[in-house]
Design an enzyme around this catalytic site. Sequence first.
Site, PDB file in Angstrom:
ATOM      1  N   LYS A 101      31.719  40.539  43.644  1.00  0.00           N
ATOM      2  CA  LYS A 101      32.425  39.826  44.251  1.00  0.00           C
ATOM      3  C   LYS A 101      32.068  38.824  45.340  1.00  0.00           C
ATOM      4  O   LYS A 101      32.567  37.740  45.304  1.00  0.00           O
ATOM      5  CB  LYS A 101      33.700  40.620  44.905  1.00  0.00           C
ATOM      6  CG  LYS A 101      34.503  41.313  43.997  1.00  0.00           C
ATOM      7  CD  LYS A 101      35.864  41.756  44.225  1.00  0.00           C
ATOM      8  CE  LYS A 101      36.733  42.276  43.314  1.00  0.00           C
ATOM      9  NZ  LYS A 101      36.610  43.579  42.733  1.00  0.00           N
ATOM     10  N   GLU A 123      44.565  36.993  48.755  1.00  0.00           N
ATOM     11  CA  GLU A 123      45.481  38.080  48.637  1.00  0.00           C
ATOM     12  C   GLU A 123      44.563  39.344  48.198  1.00  0.00           C
ATOM     13  O   GLU A 123      43.383  38.968  47.582  1.00  0.00           O
ATOM     14  CB  GLU A 123      46.384  38.047  47.792  1.00  0.00           C
ATOM     15  CG  GLU A 123      46.408  38.323  46.325  1.00  0.00           C
ATOM     16  CD  GLU A 123      45.622  37.229  45.609  1.00  0.00           C
ATOM     17  OE1 GLU A 123      45.685  35.946  46.132  1.00  0.00           O
ATOM     18  OE2 GLU A 123      44.924  37.383  44.568  1.00  0.00           O
ATOM     19  N   SER A 390      28.719  46.171  37.490  1.00  0.00           N
ATOM     20  CA  SER A 390      29.445  45.100  38.434  1.00  0.00           C
ATOM     21  C   SER A 390      29.528  45.662  39.819  1.00  0.00           C
ATOM     22  O   SER A 390      29.622  44.985  40.738  1.00  0.00           O
ATOM     23  CB  SER A 390      30.927  44.936  38.013  1.00  0.00           C
ATOM     24  OG  SER A 390      31.486  46.065  37.771  1.00  0.00           O
TER      25      SER A 390
END
Length: 419
Positions: A101, A123, A390
Site C-alpha cells: 500500500k 477513508e 502483497s
Amino acid sequence: MATPESNLNRSNLINTPDKNGFFGPYGGRFVPPPLEKPLEDLTEAFLKYRNDEVFEAELHREYVEYSGRPTPLYYAQRLSEYLGATILLKREDLNHLGAHKLNNCLGQALLARRMGKKKLIAETGAGQHGVATAAVAARLGLECDIYMGEEDMRRQLPNVNRIRLMGARVVPATSGDKTLSAAVDEAIGAWVAEADDAFYLLGSAVGPHPYPMIVRHFQSVVGTEARKQVLAQFGRLPDMLCACTGGGSNAIGLFYPFLMDEKVAMVGVEAAGSGVETNRHAATLTTGNPQVIHGMNTYCIPEGLVSREGNHCIAAGLDYPGIGPEHSFLKDAGRVTYEAATDEEVMEAFATLCRLEGIIPALESSHALAYLEKLKGTFAEDALIVCNLSGRGDKDMDEFTRRKGLNDSPDGPAKGLFC
Ligand SMILES: *Cc1c(COP(=O)(O)O)cnc(C)c1O
C-alpha cells in the site's frame, strides 16, 4: 512475426485508459458535478508530473530510503518442491508497514505536495490504508484526516491508535451502516468542502478517473522490478503471474509491465469466502456483472446477492463489492484469468507458507498462494511462477487462530493445526 493487427490489439491493452478514463467500456467518471473540477485538477497534475525527472527521482528516493525498495524476488525453494514448480515470491511484505500500500501512498502524497495541498484525506475500512496514509502525512509534514466508520473503529482499535500516534485525526463516520461506505461518503463530502487545501488519497485502483490510472502507475513499481529481477535471476520471463485482487492494485501493479508479454499468463485471485455459491463472498469478477459503483463502471456484485453483515471473507482487504475497472477490461479481453479461493483453502495456504518458508503471509496474499496450491502437481516440469506476496500476516494471527479455535486452547498450537 506479429502482424500489424495483432500489434494493434496488444498495444490496446496498455494504452489505457482513454482521455475520459475508459478501459474499453469500463471505468470513466460517474460523479456529482462538484467533484468534476477537483478530479480534473488532479488529472492535470498527474499528467504533468508522471514523467517529470525530478518528481521521479524524489519518489524513487522515498521508495528506497523510507519503504526499503526494491523488495526481493525470492525463490521459495521448499514451497517449489512441494508444489512442483519454481515459485518466486515478490516480497511486498517487506515494505515499510508490511504491504504494497505504501507504494501508492508515497506517490500520491508527493503529488499532493506538488499541487500545494496541505492536507491528506482518506477513508479506511480495516485500517491498513489509513495507517499508510497517516505515515506518509507524517513523513511529509502534511495534515491528515482519516475517515473511518464508527463500527470499524471499534473493531480495528489497534489501527486507530497507530493512526493517532502518527499525528493524524480519525474522523468517525456515523451515517448508514457506520462502516466503509459511510466513511467513503463522509470523506468525499469533506473533500468537496476543502478541495482547495486537501488531497483525496485513494487506496486501490478503483473509483472515478483518474484514480485507477494513478494507482496503477505508482504500483507498477512492483511489476517493473519483478520483470528485471526474473530476467536477471532466471534469464527468462515467467510462465505465470499470480496475485490476489480486492480493489486490484497489487495485482495490476504486478501485471501491467508484463501485459505485452504474450506468453506470460496472469491470474487474479478473488475471495470466495464461504464459497461463491453462498451469500458470503467477495468474488466480483466470478459472480458479478457490470454496473456503476463508486464513480466507475465495472463488474460488481449486485446488491442483495451477498449478506450485509460482517466480513464476507477471511481477509478484510479483499472485501470490496467492486473491482478496479482495468481488471474488468482485462477479463473481457481474455488477457487475465480470474479465479476465487475459499476461506478454508486460504487458511491452508497460509499455514503451508509458514511451515515451509518461515514467512507469515497476509490472508489477502494467501488467496494467491491458495490458487497455486490448488494447481499442485499439475504444473509443467520447468514452470516458472511469480506470485505477489502483497503483505505480511502478523496482523492476521488473531483471525487465523480464532477461526482455528486456538484462542481458547491453553496448550498453545494444537496438534493437527496444519494437517
Ligand atoms: C489492501 C490489501 C490488499 C487488497 O488491495 P488490492 O488493491 O487489491 O491490492 C491485498 N493485500 C494486502 C496485504 C493488503 O493490505
